[in-house]
Write a protein that holds these residues in place. Structure first.
Motif, short mmCIF file in Angstrom:
data_model
loop_
_atom_site.label_atom_id
_atom_site.label_comp_id
_atom_site.label_asym_id
_atom_site.label_seq_id
_atom_site.Cartn_x
_atom_site.Cartn_y
_atom_site.Cartn_z
N LEU A 31 -49.36 55.57 -76.05
CA LEU A 31 -50.19 54.84 -75.09
C LEU A 31 -50.93 55.85 -74.25
N ALA A 32 -52.25 55.72 -74.16
CA ALA A 32 -53.04 56.68 -73.40
C ALA A 32 -54.31 56.00 -72.91
N GLY A 33 -55.05 56.71 -72.07
CA GLY A 33 -56.31 56.18 -71.55
C GLY A 33 -56.08 55.24 -70.38
N ARG A 34 -57.03 54.31 -70.19
CA ARG A 34 -56.96 53.36 -69.09
C ARG A 34 -56.12 52.16 -69.52
N TRP A 35 -54.97 51.99 -68.90
CA TRP A 35 -54.15 50.82 -69.15
C TRP A 35 -53.35 50.52 -67.90
N ARG A 36 -52.95 49.26 -67.75
CA ARG A 36 -52.24 48.83 -66.55
C ARG A 36 -50.74 48.91 -66.79
N VAL A 37 -50.05 49.50 -65.82
CA VAL A 37 -48.60 49.67 -65.93
C VAL A 37 -47.94 48.73 -64.92
N PRO A 38 -47.06 47.84 -65.37
CA PRO A 38 -46.41 46.92 -64.44
C PRO A 38 -45.37 47.64 -63.59
N GLY A 39 -44.84 46.93 -62.61
CA GLY A 39 -43.83 47.52 -61.74
C GLY A 39 -42.58 47.94 -62.49
N THR A 40 -42.21 47.18 -63.53
CA THR A 40 -41.09 47.53 -64.39
C THR A 40 -41.57 47.55 -65.83
N TYR A 41 -41.31 48.66 -66.51
CA TYR A 41 -41.80 48.84 -67.88
C TYR A 41 -40.65 49.35 -68.73
N ARG A 42 -40.57 48.88 -69.98
CA ARG A 42 -39.49 49.27 -70.88
C ARG A 42 -40.07 49.93 -72.13
N ALA A 43 -39.43 51.01 -72.56
CA ALA A 43 -39.82 51.70 -73.79
C ALA A 43 -38.58 51.92 -74.63
N LEU A 44 -38.61 51.44 -75.89
CA LEU A 44 -37.50 51.61 -76.81
C LEU A 44 -38.05 52.23 -78.09
N VAL A 45 -37.52 53.38 -78.46
CA VAL A 45 -37.94 54.04 -79.69
C VAL A 45 -36.70 54.31 -80.53
N TYR A 46 -36.70 53.81 -81.77
CA TYR A 46 -35.57 53.94 -82.69
C TYR A 46 -36.02 54.79 -83.88
N LYS A 47 -35.43 55.99 -84.03
CA LYS A 47 -35.75 56.90 -85.13
C LYS A 47 -37.25 57.12 -85.27
N GLY A 48 -37.89 57.46 -84.16
CA GLY A 48 -39.32 57.73 -84.18
C GLY A 48 -39.67 58.66 -83.03
N SER A 49 -40.85 58.51 -82.48
CA SER A 49 -41.24 59.30 -81.31
C SER A 49 -42.27 58.52 -80.51
N GLY A 50 -42.38 58.89 -79.25
CA GLY A 50 -43.32 58.18 -78.39
C GLY A 50 -43.92 59.09 -77.35
N VAL A 51 -45.19 58.82 -77.02
CA VAL A 51 -45.87 59.48 -75.91
C VAL A 51 -46.46 58.37 -75.04
N ASP B 260 -48.59 58.00 -71.85
CA ASP B 260 -49.47 58.81 -71.00
C ASP B 260 -49.91 57.99 -69.80
N LEU B 261 -49.44 58.39 -68.62
CA LEU B 261 -49.77 57.68 -67.37
C LEU B 261 -50.89 58.37 -66.60
N ARG B 262 -51.47 59.44 -67.14
CA ARG B 262 -52.41 60.25 -66.37
C ARG B 262 -53.70 59.52 -66.02
N ALA B 263 -54.16 58.59 -66.85
CA ALA B 263 -55.36 57.82 -66.54
C ALA B 263 -55.02 56.34 -66.38
N ALA B 264 -53.73 56.02 -66.30
CA ALA B 264 -53.30 54.63 -66.21
C ALA B 264 -53.39 54.13 -64.77
N GLU B 265 -53.42 52.82 -64.64
CA GLU B 265 -53.42 52.18 -63.32
C GLU B 265 -52.00 51.72 -63.02
N LEU B 266 -51.37 52.34 -62.02
CA LEU B 266 -50.05 51.92 -61.59
C LEU B 266 -50.23 50.73 -60.67
N THR B 267 -49.71 49.56 -61.05
CA THR B 267 -49.97 48.34 -60.30
C THR B 267 -49.06 48.17 -59.08
#
Length: 195
Positions: free
Chosen positions: A98-118, A120-127
């Motif tokens: 996830l990268a670029g301009r996107w909205r991040v809610p107050g509570t966010y969940r990320a689950l990765v099973y046998k993979g990888s994830g990035v 990116d909050l650098r250009a995101a909107e923290l709500t």
């Protein structure tokens, strides 16, 4: 005899305000989301914007960006029922980014099973002023990229924090609290991607 008038200072030498710095950060985030700045350039300019003292310091960070990118567009009026930002990301034996301009809610969940994830909050909107991220990495690596100037609080099992930003944080700086559990993997927070 004519009274002595001190010449008006050049605008570039005038002190910048917190609002001026915030507007420059927003402009840089837009330019980064449009692909006009590399990771390294974005990181360097974000640090420069947060440490800038004068208008001249800030103007130099935007000098090579087109005029269409430089102005900060006012936010449109919020509809009566704005769409809620996505609340979770799941990857099963896959890669999530996830990268670029996107909205991040107050509570966010990320689950990765046998993979990888990035994530990116650098250009995101923290709500929210405080964002809580619950991350689970099962035999996986999850990397969270946060911009300088955001207070990161990390807790849990298998979470690491890369201390790259050494500048002072404002008392009202946004907070990202990462609560993580990693089994045979890791959850990492950084200001720059790992190369």
């Amino acid at each position: 005899m004519e009274p002595y008038h001190q010449p008006a200072p050049d605008r570039a030498s005038l002190r910048a305000s917190d609002q001026d710095r915030d507007e420059t950060v927003q402009r840089l985030q837009v330019a980064f989301a449009e692909g006009r700045l590399t990771d390294g350039e974005f990181d360097e300019r974000m640090r420069g914007a947060l440490a800038a003292r004068t208008y001249g310091d800030l103007a130099g960070l935007l000098a090579d960006l087109p005029a269409a990118t430089a102005p900060v567009r006012p936010r449109p009026a919020v509809p009566a029922h704005p769409p809620k930002p996505g609340r979770y990301t799941v990857a099963y034996k896959d890669i999530v980014r996830l990268a670029g301009r996107w909205r991040v809610p107050g509570t966010y969940r990320a689950l990765v099973y046998k993979g990888s994830g990035v994530i990116d909050l650098r250009a995101a909107e923290l709500t929210e002023p405080v964002t809580t991220i619950l991350a689970v990495a099962y035999k996986s690596d999850i990397q969270f990229l946060v911009p300088p100037g955001v207070r990161v609080e990390a807790s849990g099992f298998g979470v690491t924090r890369d201390e790259e930003w050494t500048g002072d944080l404002d008392a009202d700086a946004p907070v990202v609290h990462i609560r993580a559990f990693a089994y045979k993997g890791r959850v990492e927070t950084r200001t720059m991607p790992r190369h």
